[in-house]
Design a protein around this motif. Structure first.
Motif, PDB file in Angstrom:
ATOM      1  N   LEU A   4       0.846  -1.197   0.000  1.00 24.74           N
ATOM      2  CA  LEU A   4       0.000   0.000   0.000  1.00 24.74           C
ATOM      3  C   LEU A   4       0.877   1.241   0.000  1.00 24.74           C
ATOM      4  O   LEU A   4       1.719   1.416   0.884  1.00 24.74           O
ATOM      5  CB  LEU A   4      -0.908   0.023   1.227  1.00 24.74           C
ATOM      6  N   VAL A   5       0.672   2.096  -0.989  1.00 25.03           N
ATOM      7  CA  VAL A   5       1.340   3.396  -1.047  1.00 25.03           C
ATOM      8  C   VAL A   5       0.344   4.445  -0.564  1.00 25.03           C
ATOM      9  O   VAL A   5      -0.780   4.515  -1.067  1.00 25.03           O
ATOM     10  CB  VAL A   5       1.812   3.720  -2.473  1.00 25.03           C
ATOM     11  N   VAL A   6       0.738   5.243   0.405  1.00 23.51           N
ATOM     12  CA  VAL A   6      -0.124   6.299   0.929  1.00 23.51           C
ATOM     13  C   VAL A   6       0.158   7.583   0.154  1.00 23.51           C
ATOM     14  O   VAL A   6       1.242   8.149   0.246  1.00 23.51           O
ATOM     15  CB  VAL A   6       0.105   6.520   2.435  1.00 23.51           C
ATOM     16  N   GLY A   7      -0.821   8.018  -0.630  1.00 26.75           N
ATOM     17  CA  GLY A   7      -0.682   9.257  -1.383  1.00 26.75           C
ATOM     18  C   GLY A   7      -0.212   9.032  -2.806  1.00 26.75           C
ATOM     19  O   GLY A   7       0.554   8.104  -3.092  1.00 26.75           O
ATOM     20  N   VAL A  32      -3.167   1.978  -3.591  1.00 26.41           N
ATOM     21  CA  VAL A  32      -2.834   3.329  -3.149  1.00 26.41           C
ATOM     22  C   VAL A  32      -3.954   3.844  -2.254  1.00 26.41           C
ATOM     23  O   VAL A  32      -5.139   3.544  -2.481  1.00 26.41           O
ATOM     24  CB  VAL A  32      -2.617   4.274  -4.357  1.00 26.41           C
ATOM     25  N   LEU A  33      -3.576   4.597  -1.234  1.00 27.63           N
ATOM     26  CA  LEU A  33      -4.552   5.220  -0.341  1.00 27.63           C
ATOM     27  C   LEU A  33      -4.685   6.685  -0.711  1.00 27.63           C
ATOM     28  O   LEU A  33      -3.702   7.440  -0.684  1.00 27.63           O
ATOM     29  CB  LEU A  33      -4.103   5.097   1.120  1.00 27.63           C
ATOM     30  N   LEU A  34      -5.904   7.080  -1.070  1.00 30.51           N
ATOM     31  CA  LEU A  34      -6.198   8.467  -1.413  1.00 30.51           C
ATOM     32  C   LEU A  34      -7.269   9.006  -0.482  1.00 30.51           C
ATOM     33  O   LEU A  34      -8.092   8.249   0.047  1.00 30.51           O
ATOM     34  CB  LEU A  34      -6.716   8.566  -2.855  1.00 30.51           C
ATOM     35  N   GLU A  61      -7.729   2.590  -2.311  1.00 27.63           N
ATOM     36  CA  GLU A  61      -8.355   2.656  -0.982  1.00 27.63           C
ATOM     37  C   GLU A  61      -8.584   4.129  -0.665  1.00 27.63           C
ATOM     38  O   GLU A  61      -7.860   4.998  -1.169  1.00 27.63           O
ATOM     39  CB  GLU A  61      -7.430   2.055   0.085  1.00 27.63           C
ATOM     40  N   THR A  62      -9.577   4.435   0.178  1.00 31.45           N
ATOM     41  CA  THR A  62      -9.804   5.820   0.570  1.00 31.45           C
ATOM     42  C   THR A  62      -9.747   5.949   2.087  1.00 31.45           C
ATOM     43  O   THR A  62     -10.180   5.060   2.825  1.00 31.45           O
ATOM     44  CB  THR A  62     -11.161   6.344   0.067  1.00 31.45           C
ATOM     45  N   GLY A  63      -9.185   7.063   2.529  1.00 27.24           N
ATOM     46  CA  GLY A  63      -9.084   7.342   3.953  1.00 27.24           C
ATOM     47  C   GLY A  63      -8.403   8.670   4.165  1.00 27.24           C
ATOM     48  O   GLY A  63      -7.735   9.197   3.268  1.00 27.24           O
ATOM     49  N   ILE A  83       3.975   2.132   2.443  1.00 24.63           N
ATOM     50  CA  ILE A  83       4.956   3.156   2.063  1.00 24.63           C
ATOM     51  C   ILE A  83       4.283   4.507   2.169  1.00 24.63           C
ATOM     52  O   ILE A  83       3.338   4.806   1.425  1.00 24.63           O
ATOM     53  CB  ILE A  83       5.469   2.921   0.630  1.00 24.63           C
ATOM     54  N   GLN A  84       4.743   5.333   3.071  1.00 23.33           N
ATOM     55  CA  GLN A  84       4.119   6.632   3.321  1.00 23.33           C
ATOM     56  C   GLN A  84       4.735   7.682   2.404  1.00 23.33           C
ATOM     57  O   GLN A  84       5.879   8.091   2.572  1.00 23.33           O
ATOM     58  CB  GLN A  84       4.301   7.009   4.801  1.00 23.33           C
ATOM     59  N   CYS A  85       3.958   8.103   1.403  1.00 25.88           N
ATOM     60  CA  CYS A  85       4.432   9.084   0.416  1.00 25.88           C
ATOM     61  C   CYS A  85       3.632  10.374   0.451  1.00 25.88           C
ATOM     62  O   CYS A  85       3.621  11.113  -0.536  1.00 25.88           O
ATOM     63  CB  CYS A  85       4.357   8.481  -0.988  1.00 25.88           C
ATOM     64  N   ALA A  86       2.932  10.653   1.537  1.00 23.68           N
ATOM     65  CA  ALA A  86       2.028  11.807   1.550  1.00 23.68           C
ATOM     66  C   ALA A  86       2.103  12.556   2.873  1.00 23.68           C
ATOM     67  O   ALA A  86       2.535  12.027   3.896  1.00 23.68           O
ATOM     68  CB  ALA A  86       0.594  11.347   1.309  1.00 23.68           C
ATOM     69  N   GLY A  87       1.641  13.801   2.822  1.00 28.77           N
ATOM     70  CA  GLY A  87       1.456  14.574   4.038  1.00 28.77           C
ATOM     71  C   GLY A  87       2.631  15.397   4.490  1.00 28.77           C
ATOM     72  O   GLY A  87       2.546  16.096   5.507  1.00 28.77           O
ATOM     73  N   TYR A  88       3.754  15.355   3.748  1.00 27.15           N
ATOM     74  CA  TYR A  88       4.885  16.176   4.153  1.00 27.15           C
ATOM     75  C   TYR A  88       4.502  17.647   4.035  1.00 27.15           C
ATOM     76  O   TYR A  88       3.945  18.080   3.029  1.00 27.15           O
ATOM     77  CB  TYR A  88       6.104  15.896   3.271  1.00 27.15           C
ATOM     78  N   GLY A  89       4.776  18.413   5.066  1.00 31.67           N
ATOM     79  CA  GLY A  89       4.415  19.826   5.067  1.00 31.67           C
ATOM     80  C   GLY A  89       2.993  20.080   5.534  1.00 31.67           C
ATOM     81  O   GLY A  89       2.562  21.230   5.605  1.00 31.67           O
ATOM     82  N   MET A  90       2.257  19.002   5.857  1.00 31.22           N
ATOM     83  CA  MET A  90       0.905  19.166   6.384  1.00 31.22           C
ATOM     84  C   MET A  90       0.967  19.502   7.875  1.00 31.22           C
ATOM     85  O   MET A  90       2.036  19.765   8.422  1.00 31.22           O
ATOM     86  CB  MET A  90       0.091  17.887   6.144  1.00 31.22           C
TER      87      MET A  90
END
Length: 308
Positions: A4-7, A32-34, A61-63, A83-90
């Motif tokens: 699962l890739v996040v973002g 992928v999680l969107l 996937e959604t969340g 694999i966390q690929c999202a949320g940097y700078g959030m």
């Protein structure tokens, strides 16, 4: 294997593309999680993003990994690799929240968002408070033994060298700047290359679990960068050296300026570069795009900004 890739931003898409094309993928499930608003958006750019994701043979996937990461635990439980690929700078706490959800779900392998500089070499209390959260994520991972983890240190995204606000290359004003000094070096990696290396680590985890690994498309000094650009375009670009004392003064006058925070870190020259020989891509014989090749690839666009 289920991955699962996040973002699915620039880095997420690059990672999905590399995972889907890796020769060892076999029957591995890829998802992928969107966020819901992204997955169902009618905006053309979002629909193109979904089309590209589908073309990789990826499930969606959604969340909400920003506002409610704890609710992701049931989703994470379905996967052997996250694999966390999202949320940097959030918002502060986003990366810690996702990491806690991963650990609660008991995910066997985890790649946190650490795709940047060497946060431990820089240390706590730097001019960028977000870096302290990166250190907290590492502490959380090291304090447990159930989930194997890999931190991938990439250096700066290569494109950032050419963003005028970052301060190094300002093509429209025909200026190249050194942060701290002309001999200071910076390690840079293209997002596509990050995706390639993450995919290779996923399918070939040898010597990468429960440790920090370093990758890098190139390591270059600001002086070498200026020489490269002069040679590529036949121009004598203006050169400015922004000393650390100068940048500290600017940050004191404008303490919330994101770009100044980064400039101060890179001007110190600590934790922002490493030798090519130290990188996993070098050790595994994987060729990545260097700065000279990146300039050549974007030469027409850069020439237009230079007015030539």
């Amino acid at each position: 294997m289920s991955i699962l890739v996040v973002g699915a931003g620039e880095l997420g898409l690059a990672t999905l593309s590399a995972l889907s094309a890796h020769p060892s993928r076999g029957t591995s499930k890829l998802a992928v999680l969107l966020r819901q608003e992204t997955a169902t958006s009618s905006a053309p750019e979002k629909q193109e993003q979904i089309r590209k994701i589908r073309s990789f043979g990826v499930d969606i996937e959604t969340g909400d990994f920003i506002n409610d990461p704890a609710a992701l635990v049931p989703i994470f439980k379905k996967y052997s690799v996250v694999i966390q690929c999202a949320g940097y700078g959030m918002a502060p706490g986003t990366q810690l929240g996702v990491t806690k959800a991963v650990l609660e779900a008991g995910v066997p392998r985890y790649f946190p968002w650490q795709f940047g500089v060497d946060y431990e070499a820089i240390g706590a209390g730097s001019s960028q408070p977000l870096f302290d959260e990166m250190l907290s994520v590492r502490a959380l991972l090291r304090a447990q033994e159930k989930t194997a983890w890999t931190v991938v240190s990439t250096g700066l995204f290569m494109s950032y060298l050419f963003i005028p606000d970052f301060g190094v290359v300002d093509l429209e004003n025909r200026t190249v700047r050194a942060l701290g000094g002309w001999d200071n070096t910076v390690t840079v990696t293209n997002p596509e290359d990050i995706g390639v290396m993450v995919a290779d680590i996923v399918f070939n985890p040898r010597d990468t679990e429960n440790r920090v690994v370093y990758i890098g498309s190139d390591t270059i000094s600001y002086g070498q960068l200026a020489d490269l650009l002069d040679g590529a375009f036949g121009l004598g670009l203006k050169r400015e050296e922004w000393k650390l004392e100068f940048l500290r003064g600017k940050l004191e006058s404008d303490p919330e300026n994101l770009w100044l925070k980064y400039q101060n870190i890179f001007a110190k020259g600590v934790g922002v570069s490493w030798p090519k020989e130290k990188t996993l891509n070098h050790q595994r014989g994987i060729s990545l795009i260097d700065v000279a090749s990146y300039v050549e690839k974007n030469k027409a666009s850069f020439a237009s900004k230079l007015g030539i």
